[in-house]
Motif scaffolding. Structure first.
Motif, short mmCIF file in Angstrom:
data_model
loop_
_atom_site.label_atom_id
_atom_site.label_comp_id
_atom_site.label_asym_id
_atom_site.label_seq_id
_atom_site.Cartn_x
_atom_site.Cartn_y
_atom_site.Cartn_z
N TYR A 171 0.88 -1.17 0.00
CA TYR A 171 0.00 0.00 0.00
C TYR A 171 0.91 1.22 0.00
O TYR A 171 1.62 1.47 0.98
CB TYR A 171 -0.92 0.00 1.22
CG TYR A 171 -1.84 -1.22 1.28
CD1 TYR A 171 -3.12 -1.16 0.79
CD2 TYR A 171 -1.38 -2.41 1.84
CE1 TYR A 171 -3.96 -2.26 0.84
CE2 TYR A 171 -2.21 -3.53 1.89
CZ TYR A 171 -3.49 -3.44 1.39
OH TYR A 171 -4.32 -4.53 1.45
N GLN A 183 -2.20 0.24 -4.64
CA GLN A 183 -2.10 -1.12 -4.13
C GLN A 183 -1.45 -2.03 -5.17
O GLN A 183 -1.93 -2.15 -6.29
CB GLN A 183 -3.49 -1.65 -3.75
CG GLN A 183 -3.47 -2.98 -3.02
CD GLN A 183 -4.86 -3.43 -2.61
OE1 GLN A 183 -5.85 -2.85 -3.02
NE2 GLN A 183 -4.92 -4.46 -1.78
N VAL A 239 -5.80 -1.34 7.40
CA VAL A 239 -4.94 -0.23 7.00
C VAL A 239 -5.47 1.07 7.62
O VAL A 239 -6.67 1.36 7.57
CB VAL A 239 -4.90 -0.10 5.46
CG1 VAL A 239 -4.11 1.14 5.04
CG2 VAL A 239 -4.27 -1.36 4.86
#
Length: 678
Positions: A171, A183, A239
């Motif tokens: 990422y 990504q 994330v």
């Protein structure tokens, strides 16, 4: 002689200051104070949570130069992106083994991540690459700009931060890339954009876009999403990002689809630089304002500490903090780029107690968390999260009355509602038979009265009181409100032509409405009351209530005066206030009702208020039509013009107010300048 007197004065002053304790330090000697937040997002002073113990500018013979990032692996080794020296610095836990990698490869390393196999990923902005190094420093892979058509040929690729999930997917935050986080899979193949921020359009942008054509306003404004500032990932693969320039949702926790699952009313800042996840899922951030913020997994602000120190004299204060990390022992490491320093903090016993309670609380072990939360409250009774934790413990133990009080202090409405539901249900079960007997008795009495005495005592009493009140003019004018609600068209004709009401009765109703608003602020049920009672200003509430009314009355009168309206200003004033009768008569009833409702019955409270506002709106519509003698379509047109006029008057006020302030400041500056020169 003068030197001796001066020396004596200095000694005396030093002695006085030492006993007066004139200092900016907290109780333990640190140069900052620590805060937490209450349920209204106000900052509350609390005991120190972290204490600075060291500042590092050099490791061995290597002096840090404008470092940009830091990472701590499972063995608690430190990895520092030593940007100015174009290398990654690796220091073991004991600070005895120091080595570097990437010395002849990297150009400007600004972000790094270390996976479970000790492979090191480095984002190099100037090289436009992400490097994957082995634990010994060999380059295993380079991730360049994606070539897939979906990425786009014009999309910039300047990696500044990187993180990697357990599958090996990268990422990447790229400078100037507005589509979101890039990504890539472990082979460098583009998987898509992830977790893009949304574009936010302010009023200025809306006005410019509505006035100018596209080819013109594009020269002045660009409406692009803000690029995230920093990124990290937790043990569960979620994330996290922080974004400068946004409020409330500056911290985001993305699910697998990139959707934010963090609450959007955080006590945050628009100047976040970095984010890191702690051992219990707690969130650490650091911002341009120099403050370190620690949140729990739900987004509650646990601690805020630190501050700015542009000269670089004080331990624990920062000039330009850009990175933060924590180890398993909750020690904090903060990188100050401008001063090329690494600040190290250890947590205090108070913070350890809070973390123990938070860890149990987050696992749902509310009863077990009760004791540490109580110890937290012994140290700081204003720690609202502790009240919430204790309330949940009481609720689990079915001590609902105690839980109710704790939830009220904590401002936790859902818990308060659940506890109140249990108490209300228990009360109804114990008193249901008595309630049924009372209702049955009243019904039986009404039936007997209907067939024997044929007199309704309540109706008779109301009729008598009304007869007595009608003897006085002011009473008749105030009772006219009931006629306005039953037959508004005739009532407005009476106000306009027959003088059924006076200015005095209208002002009395205004006073009643104001009193009801204050009553609603203080006595609306807790689960529906979002007013900060500690900050209520009676003057401010009067302005917020009557300013829109005055604005509407003035705007409507002015618009109708130039559109053949028949209503005089005093008539419009009286008719407008009398149109608020649904609110004046039934608002207190809804407020009282709100005290026996829970969130499960929120629709009752909301429906009641909606009906009152809708009924008031209908009366205002009829008022404009009847007072000014308009047709249906003319009335709609006048209402729209009135609304536009109100907006114009508001904008004019703010412009004039700003101009007056500038003139005043200009005059003050001239006077100050003249005073200095004279």
């Amino acid at each position: 002689m003068k030197k001796k007197i001066l020396l004596l004065l200095i000694l005396v002053l030093t002695f006085i200051l030492s006993f007066n304790g004139i200092s900016t330090k907290a109780n333990n000697g640190v140069l900052y104070k620590t805060y937490t937040e209450d349920h209204s997002h106000r900052l509350i002073p609390t005991q120190d949570a972290y204490i600075p113990i060291a500042i590092y500018t050099q490791f061995g013979d290597i002096t840090l130069k404008n470092p940009e990032d830091i990472f701590i692996d499972e063995d608690e080794s430190l990895y520092i992106a030593d940007t100015g020296n174009k290398q990654i610095l690796i220091i073991d836990k004991g600070y005895t083994n120091i080595r570097t990698i990437g010395k002849d490869v990297l150009i400007k390393p600004t972000g790094l991540f270390v996976d479970k196999d000790k492979n090191i990923y480095v984002a190099d902005m100037e090289a436009s690459l992400v490097y994957k190094f082995s634990p010994t420093g060999e380059v295993l892979f380079t991730y360049g700009k994606p070539t897939e058509p979906m990425f786009g040929t014009k999309t910039p690729y300047r990696p500044i931060k990187v993180t990697v999930d357990y599958r090996g997917n990268l990422y990447i935050i790229s400078e100037g890339t507005y589509n979101g986080i890039i990504q890539l899979n472990s082979k460098g193949e583009f998987l898509g954009f992830f977790g893009a921020n949304t574009s936010k359009v302010d009023l200025r942008t809306i006005i410019i876009k509505s006035i100018f054509p596209k080819n013109v306003y594009e020269r002045f404004i660009t409406v692009n999403p803000v690029t995230p500032t920093n990124i990290t990932i937790d043990d569960q693969g979620r994330v996290y990002t922080v974004t400068r320039g946004t409020f409330g949702d500056a911290i985001k926790r993305h699910n697998i689809s990139g959707v934010n699952k963090m609450r959007t009313d955080l006590n945050d800042t628009n100047a976040f630089n970095a984010i890191s996840i702690g051992p219990i899922g707690n969130i650490y951030t650091v911002a341009d304002d120099g403050y370190v913020r620690e949140y729990d997994a739900e987004g509650n602000l646990l601690f805020l500490f630190g501050g700015k120190d542009e000269r670089g004299y004080f331990k624990g204060l920062f000039n330009n903090p850009v990175a933060i990390a924590s180890d398993k022992g909750f020690n904090l490491y903060v990188i100050d780029r401008a001063k090329s320093e690494l600040h190290v903090f250890i947590r205090t016993d108070f913070a350890k107690l809070v973390h123990e309670a938070v860890a149990l609380y987050q696992e749902g072990l509310y009863s077990e968390s009760k004791e540490p939360w109580q110890l937290v409250l012994e140290a700081n009774n204003m720690f609202d999260l502790a009240h919430k934790g204790i309330g949940l413990a009481y609720f689990k133990q079915e001590m609902y009355r105690e839980a109710l009080e704790e939830f009220r202090i904590a401002g936790y409405r859902q818990g308060y509602s659940d506890s109140f539901w249990e108490l209300r249900n228990d009360w109804l079960m114990r008193n249901l038979s008595i309630i049924l007997i009372i209702f049955a008795s009243l019904y039986l009495f009404s039936v007997i009265n209907r067939y024997t005495l044929k007199v309704h005592p309540i109706k008779s009493g109301i009729k008598y009181i009304k007869t007595q009140l009608n003897k006085y003019r002011i009473s008749r004018e105030l009772l006219f409100v009931t006629y306005v609600m039953k037959n508004p068209a005739d009532a407005y004709y009476g106000i306009k032509r027959e003088g059924k009401v006076s200015i005095l009765s209208t002002l009395i109703l205004c006073l009643v409405l104001y009193i009801e608003k204050i009553f609603a602020i203080y006595y609306t049920g807790f689960v529906f009351n979002y007013n900060d009672l500690y900050r209520v200003s009676l003057v401010k509430e009067a302005i917020t209530l009557f300013a829109p009314l005055v604005l509407f009355i003035c705007a409507n009168y002015l618009v109708c005066a130039i559109n053949d309206g028949e209503g005089k200003f005093t008539v419009v004033f009286k008719a407008t206030i009398y149109s608020l009768m649904p609110l004046i008569l039934f608002w207190p009833v809804v407020v009282i009702l709100s005290n026996v409702l829970t969130l499960n019955e929120a629709f009752i409270y909301q429906a009641a208020m909606t009906v009152l506002y809708a009924y008031t709106g209908i009366l205002l519509f009829i008022m404009i039509k009847e007072i000014h003698n308009y047709s249906l379509w003319e009335t709609i047109k006048i209402i729209l013009i009135t609304a536009f006029t109100m907006i114009v008057m508001l904008v004019s006020y703010y412009l004039l107010n700003g101009l007056v302030q500038q003139v005043i400041n200009f005059i003050i500056q001239i006077i100050s300048e003249v005073g200095l020169r004279v």
